[in-house]
Design a protein around this motif. Structure first.
Motif, PDB file in Angstrom:
ATOM      1  N   TYR A  47      40.448  47.047  48.713  1.00 52.06           N
ATOM      2  CA  TYR A  47      39.418  46.770  47.716  1.00 52.06           C
ATOM      3  C   TYR A  47      39.345  47.883  46.683  1.00 52.06           C
ATOM      4  CZ  TYR A  47      37.487  43.469  51.171  1.00 52.06           C
ATOM      5  OH  TYR A  47      37.300  42.448  52.064  1.00 52.06           O
ATOM      6  N   THR A  63      35.708  44.690  42.600  1.00 51.20           N
ATOM      7  CA  THR A  63      36.103  44.092  41.324  1.00 51.20           C
ATOM      8  C   THR A  63      37.619  44.168  41.199  1.00 51.20           C
ATOM      9  OG1 THR A  63      35.904  46.177  40.109  1.00 51.20           O
ATOM     10  CG2 THR A  63      33.927  44.814  40.276  1.00 51.20           C
ATOM     11  N   SER A  64      38.147  43.599  40.152  1.00 46.49           N
ATOM     12  CA  SER A  64      39.600  43.632  39.945  1.00 46.49           C
ATOM     13  C   SER A  64      40.062  45.067  39.736  1.00 46.49           C
ATOM     14  CB  SER A  64      39.986  42.792  38.731  1.00 46.49           C
ATOM     15  OG  SER A  64      39.652  41.437  38.935  1.00 46.49           O
TER      16      SER A  64
END
Length: 224
Positions: free
Chosen positions: A59, A87-88
Motif C-alpha cells: 500500500y 491511494t495510487s
C-alpha cells in the motif's frame, strides 16, 4: 506493508560481501521479469512506486495521513482502514527501465549479464556496470543463482536454506569482513574482495558455496 514518500527499500547485501537473505531471494524471485536479478545485484534503492511494483510493499499511504490512520487502527483494530486510506502510488521508476533490465539481466550467470552490458556499451549499460563493479563478485554471482533457485522451488524453506549455505561459507573467503571494514569500520568505501575482476567467480565456485552443509545444515523443523 505500507510505504510513504520517504520510504526507500533495497537489498544492499552485495555491497558488504553477503547475498540477499532472510527470505529476500524469494521476494526477488517473485518480482516481475528480471527485476529480482537486477535489485539483488545492484542494490537499487526503490522509491514507493518501485516497492509496490516489485512486490516489496502493498500500500501507498501519504505520510500526512499516517497519524490519523494509526489512531484509527489503535481504536478499532480494523485492518481494512488501511485499504481505505491507501491511494495510487507514484509511477514506478523501475517500470521505465524494465525493457533494459529484462534484456540484460536475463542471463544464467553474472558473467552472462556483464558480457551483455559490455557488448551494448550504451549509457544505461555503462551506468549499470559501474554500479556492479562496486559490489562483491562472489556475492553477486551467488545472488543470481539464489534468485534462480528460489524462482524454481518457490518456497520460503528452500530460499532460506540456500541463503544460509552461502552466508555460512562466505566469511571463510574474507568478503564479509572486507565489506564491513570498508563501509562500517574504516568507512573508506574501498573494500577488497579478494578477486581481481567482477566476473572472476565461476559457476563451479557458486555451486560449491551452495552445497549442503552436512551437520551444519539449516533445520527449520521443530526439534527437541
Amino acid at each position: 506493508r505500507v510505504v510513504g514518500d520517504s520510504s526507500r527499500i533495497a537489498m544492499p547485501e552485495c555491497g558488504i560481501g553477503l547475498a540477499p537473505d532472510v527470505g529476500g531471494t524469494l521476494i526477488l524471485a517473485r518480482a516481475p521479469g528480471r527485476l529480482g536479478e537486477y535489485l539483488g545485484t545492484t542494490a537499487y534503492r526503490m522509491v514507493p512506486g518501485d516497492a509496490i511494483y516489485a512486490g516489496f510493499a502493498d500500500y501507498y499511504v501519504p505520510e500526512a495521513a499516517w497519524p490519523d490512520l494509526i489512531a484509527t487502527l489503535e481504536q478499532t483494530g480494523d485492518w481494512e482502514e488501511i485499504d481505505r486510506a491507501a491511494t495510487s502510488a507514484p509511477e514506478p521508476l523501475l517500470a521505465t527501465e524494465r525493457t533494459q533490465i529484462d534484456e540484460f539481466f536475463g542471463g544464467e550467470t553474472l558473467r552472462d549479464i556483464l558480457n551483455a552490458l559490455r557488448f551494448d556499451g550504451g549509457d544505461w549499460a555503462t551506468k549499470t556496470l559501474k554500479t556492479l563493479d562496486r559490489n562483491a563478485p562472489r556475492a553477486m554471482a551467488a545472488a543470481i543463482e539464489l534468485v534462480h533457485r528460489a524462482r524454481i522451488r518457490d518456497t520460503i524453506e528452500a530460499a532460506l536454506t540456500n541463503e544460509y549455505r552461502f552466508n555460512h561459507r562466505i566469511a571463510e573467503q574474507g568478503d564479509f569482513q572486507g565489506g564491513i571494514r570498508a563501509l562500517i569500520v574504516d568507512k573508506d568505501k574501498s573494500p577488497s574482495w579478494g578477486q581481481d575482476a567482477v566476473d572472476s567467480t565461476s559457476p563451479a565456485e557458486v555451486s560449491a558455496l551452495l552445497q549442503p552443509l552436512g551437520q551444519d545444515e539449516l533445520h527449520l523443523e521443530n526439534r527437541t
